[in-house]
Write a protein that holds these residues in place. Structure first.
Motif, PDB file in Angstrom:
ATOM      1  N   TRP A  27     -54.174  27.769 -21.383  1.00  0.00           N
ATOM      2  CA  TRP A  27     -53.780  26.936 -20.232  1.00  0.00           C
ATOM      3  C   TRP A  27     -54.154  25.475 -20.434  1.00  0.00           C
ATOM      4  CZ3 TRP A  27     -50.336  27.040 -16.779  1.00  0.00           C
ATOM      5  CH2 TRP A  27     -50.422  26.288 -15.599  1.00  0.00           C
ATOM      6  N   ALA A  31     -49.888  22.381 -25.649  1.00  0.00           N
ATOM      7  CA  ALA A  31     -48.667  23.176 -25.767  1.00  0.00           C
ATOM      8  C   ALA A  31     -47.892  22.683 -26.989  1.00  0.00           C
ATOM      9  CB  ALA A  31     -47.842  23.042 -24.489  1.00  0.00           C
ATOM     10  N   ALA A  51     -40.245  27.901 -15.895  1.00  0.00           N
ATOM     11  CA  ALA A  51     -41.031  28.429 -17.008  1.00  0.00           C
ATOM     12  C   ALA A  51     -40.110  28.955 -18.107  1.00  0.00           C
ATOM     13  CB  ALA A  51     -41.959  29.539 -16.513  1.00  0.00           C
ATOM     14  N   GLN A  55     -39.775  27.488 -21.975  1.00  0.00           N
ATOM     15  CA  GLN A  55     -39.844  28.298 -23.186  1.00  0.00           C
ATOM     16  C   GLN A  55     -38.583  28.113 -24.028  1.00  0.00           C
ATOM     17  OE1 GLN A  55     -40.896  32.473 -22.670  1.00  0.00           O
ATOM     18  NE2 GLN A  55     -39.743  33.053 -24.514  1.00  0.00           N
ATOM     19  N   ILE A  60     -43.279  25.457 -24.278  1.00  0.00           N
ATOM     20  CA  ILE A  60     -44.392  26.409 -24.182  1.00  0.00           C
ATOM     21  C   ILE A  60     -44.067  27.641 -25.031  1.00  0.00           C
ATOM     22  CG2 ILE A  60     -45.111  25.618 -21.892  1.00  0.00           C
ATOM     23  CD1 ILE A  60     -43.650  28.051 -20.718  1.00  0.00           C
ATOM     24  N   PHE A  66     -47.341  31.543 -19.161  1.00  0.00           N
ATOM     25  CA  PHE A  66     -47.428  30.313 -18.362  1.00  0.00           C
ATOM     26  C   PHE A  66     -47.503  30.642 -16.879  1.00  0.00           C
ATOM     27  CE2 PHE A  66     -45.432  26.877 -15.957  1.00  0.00           C
ATOM     28  CZ  PHE A  66     -46.058  25.747 -16.458  1.00  0.00           C
ATOM     29  N   ARG A  69     -50.982  32.278 -15.935  1.00  0.00           N
ATOM     30  CA  ARG A  69     -52.044  31.279 -15.892  1.00  0.00           C
ATOM     31  C   ARG A  69     -51.846  30.306 -14.727  1.00  0.00           C
ATOM     32  NH1 ARG A  69     -51.307  32.615 -21.247  1.00  0.00           N
ATOM     33  NH2 ARG A  69     -53.246  32.913 -22.463  1.00  0.00           N
ATOM     34  N   ALA A  70     -50.587  29.960 -14.440  1.00  0.00           N
ATOM     35  CA  ALA A  70     -50.312  29.067 -13.315  1.00  0.00           C
ATOM     36  C   ALA A  70     -50.766  29.698 -12.002  1.00  0.00           C
ATOM     37  CB  ALA A  70     -48.825  28.746 -13.264  1.00  0.00           C
ATOM     38  N   PRO A  92     -50.295  23.181 -20.998  1.00  0.00           N
ATOM     39  CA  PRO A  92     -49.554  23.809 -19.903  1.00  0.00           C
ATOM     40  C   PRO A  92     -50.061  23.363 -18.533  1.00  0.00           C
ATOM     41  CG  PRO A  92     -49.936  25.412 -21.629  1.00  0.00           C
ATOM     42  CD  PRO A  92     -50.720  24.176 -22.006  1.00  0.00           C
ATOM     43  N   LEU A  96     -47.646  21.583 -15.755  1.00  0.00           N
ATOM     44  CA  LEU A  96     -47.462  22.017 -14.369  1.00  0.00           C
ATOM     45  C   LEU A  96     -47.826  20.903 -13.407  1.00  0.00           C
ATOM     46  CD1 LEU A  96     -46.785  24.182 -12.305  1.00  0.00           C
ATOM     47  CD2 LEU A  96     -49.170  24.938 -12.405  1.00  0.00           C
TER      48      LEU A  96
END
Length: 323
Positions: A27, A31, A51, A55, A60, A66, A69-70, A92, A96
């Motif tokens: 996190w 990235a 997300a 990717q 990421i 993602f 963890r977000a 990441p 965010l």
């Protein structure tokens, strides 16, 4: 507790600690943003779809990772639509935060004062980050200004803002007009302002130029403004040569050498200052003007005074080798 159990507990704790570190590194560690890059969040997009897009664009490693963890480590604030700059080496967590709290990138299209509608159209169509197409807007309907836009915005939306700005400006200025001005409607004010805009390159001269044309209108004199000869020929594009005598004599709805009064419509998009000049012209009796060699004009309220100014201008042109 036996030594064996203690060792197992220590090992388990170490594994959990290492796992937590690995989870956090996923996190807070960098990235795949190797250099500054723009990322677009579509209007109405969810964090899940963003997300996936991150990717797919190689920003990421894993969209599910993602998102997990977000949910655990990130802020619950909503993401914003727009185009955002992701700096090189961003984690990441930073990505965010940028999408939630950062300022979207704004780009600008500049419309200089006196830019005719055909050239406004050219600028809109030449901007590769806008979408769709628009027709050439009516002359005098766009307020010269710098307009910001976002990547992927439609040209129609940007043009609508340009035209709405003109409507609001005229609606604001018209009620504040001086008494006894030469125009009787907001539309006439824009037409006369378009002539003022094309006749002088000096901002401070606009009220005097407006006074000359206003005085002429009140007296029933022809405006004799050269730009009104050119407009029906080029529709706003540069003429690129001297005006011909036949064009000076041409009879149409714009040529103020062959007709009295205002043209049938604007000949460019006047700026706010030109409109204000028409609504508040200088207190002057001048009815003549001629170039003075500095980019401005010499003004006169009599033909004799005008002839003297013309003689000075011709002397300047001869000294420059133009005659």
């Amino acid at each position: 507790m036996s030594r064996r159990v203690q060792l197992i507990a220590i090992a388990a704790g170490f594994v959990l600690f290492a796992g937590a570190l690995l989870f956090a590194w996923g996190w807070y560690g960098a990235a795949d943003v190797e250099e500054d890059r723009a990322f677009v969040v579509p209007s109405g997009a969810s964090l899940t779809s963003v997300a996936t897009k991150l990717q797919e664009e190689g920003v990421i490693h894993s969209a599910p990772g993602f998102l997990l963890r977000a949910k655990i480590l990130g802020s619950g604030d909503p993401i914003k639509a727009g185009e955002f700059l992701l700096p090189a080496g961003a984690s990441p967590a930073q990505i965010l935060n940028t999408l939630q709290h950062g300022e979207a990138i704004r780009r600008f299209i500049a419309v200089p004062e006196g830019l005719p509608s055909v050239l406004v159209h050219d600028r809109l169509m030449a901007e590769p980050l806008l979408t769709g197409s628009v027709p050439v807007p009516p002359e005098g309907s766009v307020l010269p200004e710098s307009y910001d836009f976002g990547r992927g915005e439609s040209r129609a939306q940007v043009l609508e803002r340009m035209q709405q700005a003109m409507k609001e400006t005229v609606a604001e200025l018209w009620p504040k007009r001086s008494s006894d001005i030469a125009v009787s409607t907001p539309e006439e004010a824009v037409i006369l302002a378009s002539i003022v805009e094309k006749e002088t390159g000096k901002a401070g001269e606009r009220p005097m130029v407006a006074a000359v044309y206003s005085n002429r209108l009140k007296m029933g004199m022809r405006l004799q403004a050269d730009p009104t000869i050119i407009y029906p020929i080029t529709k706003g594009r540069p003429l690129g040569r001297r005006i011909l005598q036949s064009e000076i004599r041409a009879v149409n709805d714009y040529n103020t050498y062959s007709m009295a009064g205002l043209p049938k419509g604007p000949i460019t998009n006047p700026g706010r200052a030109a409109i204000e000049a028409v609504l508040h012209p200088a207190d002057s009796d001048a009815i003549y003007m001629v170039a003075d060699g500095t980019g401005g004009h010499a003004f006169a309220d009599s033909l004799a005074g005008h002839n003297r100014n013309v003689a000075k201008w011709r002397a300047i042109r001869r000294a420059r080798g133009e005659m």
